[in-house]
Design a protein around this motif. Sequence first.
Motif, short mmCIF file in Angstrom:
data_model
loop_
_atom_site.label_atom_id
_atom_site.label_comp_id
_atom_site.label_asym_id
_atom_site.label_seq_id
_atom_site.Cartn_x
_atom_site.Cartn_y
_atom_site.Cartn_z
N MET A 1 0.85 -1.18 0.00
CA MET A 1 0.00 0.00 0.00
C MET A 1 0.89 1.24 0.00
N LEU A 2 0.54 2.21 -0.76
CA LEU A 2 1.41 3.37 -0.92
C LEU A 2 1.04 4.49 0.03
N LYS A 3 2.08 5.11 0.48
CA LYS A 3 1.94 6.20 1.41
C LYS A 3 1.26 7.38 0.81
N LYS A 4 0.66 7.70 1.77
CA LYS A 4 -0.02 8.93 1.62
C LYS A 4 0.14 9.34 0.23
N LEU A 5 -0.12 8.51 -0.75
CA LEU A 5 0.55 7.25 -0.85
C LEU A 5 1.95 7.67 -0.59
N ALA A 191 7.74 -3.14 2.28
CA ALA A 191 6.71 -4.01 1.71
C ALA A 191 5.32 -3.53 2.11
N ARG A 192 5.16 -3.12 3.34
CA ARG A 192 3.86 -2.63 3.80
C ARG A 192 3.55 -1.27 3.20
N ASP A 197 12.63 2.76 -0.31
CA ASP A 197 13.16 4.08 0.01
C ASP A 197 13.46 4.79 -1.32
N TYR A 198 13.26 6.10 -1.37
CA TYR A 198 13.36 6.73 -2.68
C TYR A 198 13.85 8.18 -2.61
N LEU A 199 14.33 8.62 -3.78
CA LEU A 199 14.74 10.00 -4.00
C LEU A 199 13.60 10.75 -4.68
N ALA A 200 13.36 11.98 -4.25
CA ALA A 200 12.33 12.82 -4.86
C ALA A 200 12.97 14.15 -5.26
N TYR A 201 12.53 14.69 -6.41
CA TYR A 201 13.11 15.94 -6.90
C TYR A 201 12.03 16.72 -7.65
N SER A 202 12.14 18.03 -7.60
CA SER A 202 11.13 18.86 -8.27
C SER A 202 11.70 20.22 -8.61
N ILE A 203 11.11 20.83 -9.62
CA ILE A 203 11.40 22.21 -9.98
C ILE A 203 10.08 22.82 -10.44
N TYR A 204 9.77 24.00 -9.91
CA TYR A 204 8.48 24.60 -10.23
C TYR A 204 8.57 26.12 -10.17
N GLY A 218 4.98 22.91 -12.42
CA GLY A 218 6.30 22.34 -12.23
C GLY A 218 6.37 20.87 -12.55
N PHE A 219 7.58 20.35 -12.42
CA PHE A 219 7.88 18.95 -12.70
C PHE A 219 8.24 18.27 -11.37
N TYR A 220 7.65 17.10 -11.13
CA TYR A 220 7.86 16.35 -9.89
C TYR A 220 8.22 14.92 -10.25
N GLY A 221 9.33 14.42 -9.66
CA GLY A 221 9.76 13.08 -10.03
C GLY A 221 10.30 12.30 -8.84
N THR A 222 10.40 10.98 -9.04
CA THR A 222 11.03 10.08 -8.08
C THR A 222 11.90 9.09 -8.86
N ASN A 223 12.73 8.34 -8.15
CA ASN A 223 13.52 7.30 -8.80
C ASN A 223 12.88 5.92 -8.63
N ILE A 224 11.57 5.88 -8.34
CA ILE A 224 10.84 4.63 -8.18
C ILE A 224 10.31 4.18 -9.54
N SER A 225 10.65 2.97 -9.94
CA SER A 225 10.12 2.45 -11.20
C SER A 225 8.67 2.00 -10.98
N GLN A 226 7.94 1.83 -12.08
CA GLN A 226 6.55 1.41 -11.99
C GLN A 226 6.43 0.02 -11.37
N SER A 227 7.38 -0.86 -11.67
CA SER A 227 7.35 -2.20 -11.09
C SER A 227 7.59 -2.15 -9.58
N GLU A 228 8.44 -1.21 -9.12
CA GLU A 228 8.69 -1.06 -7.68
C GLU A 228 7.52 -0.37 -6.98
N CYS A 229 6.62 0.21 -7.77
CA CYS A 229 5.46 0.93 -7.24
C CYS A 229 4.20 0.07 -7.36
N GLY A 230 4.37 -1.25 -7.38
CA GLY A 230 3.23 -2.16 -7.46
C GLY A 230 2.53 -2.14 -8.79
N GLY A 231 3.26 -1.70 -9.86
CA GLY A 231 2.65 -1.63 -11.18
C GLY A 231 1.78 -0.40 -11.37
N LEU A 232 1.74 0.49 -10.37
CA LEU A 232 0.91 1.70 -10.43
C LEU A 232 1.71 2.87 -11.00
#
Length: 247
Positions: A1-5, A191-192, A197-204, A218-232
């Motif tokens: 389940m994703l945090k907040k997400l 897992a829960r 753990d991830y990196l987040a970056y943005s410019i706006y 602005g642009f908002y990004g993370t280094n989480i792949s879709q597969s690491e994000c439960g396919g979401l």
Amino acid sequence: MLKKLAVCALGLLVAAGAAPASAQVDLGNGFSATGTVTGATDYVFRNISQTRSRPAIQGSAELSHEVGLYIGTFASNVAFPNTNARQEVDLIGGYRRTIDNFTFDIGGTWYTYPGYSEQPGQYQLSYAEAILKLKYELEPVTFVGTAAWSPDFFGSSGNSLWLEGGADWKTPLHDIVISGRIGYQWIDNNARFGAPDYLAYSIYVTVPIAYGVSVAAGFYGTNISQSECGGLKVCDNRFIASVSWTF
């Protein structure tokens, strides 16, 4: 389940994109109040979508005293995968002090999701964070930093730590502000939580219009792949636009 997400923070009042410049109403006896209404194309918390890439309507309010104490609230619609959570209401409080060009803010936020009911195999979503925010103004640049710790993060995912730094540059053109942020989120039980753990970056960019209204994009990004994000797609890089009215 994703945090907040799962901004300055906020920790202070958080919303997608950049918050407009604060306007305060003097209530007398050292008290003042301010509020903001925001419409955004998405609601991200630490660059993970809370609305599954859908628009958000948000509101925040703060009551403060000249000694530095403040209380506030933030509300937004949310849409977490596989839950009936549809709204978030945060309770915020702390102490803020400015000395010359330096501001520190020590506070906490209780994130709640009214109407959410746990189903078999699910966990409580609400959690609390202790938050420290620092700001140093060196015109026309403001440097900011945030540290947030929770003993039991979103979805009962255990101990967590968020560290973020960045800068805001007020350009000489119509007080337009260009902002950049980079942060890192650590979580005990990945897992829960539903992501590593991830990196987040943005410019706006935030553009003040008039009468307390501002627009941001602005642009908002993370280094989480879709597969690491439960396919979401909620962890994907994205562009967000918003309009806010501060009163």
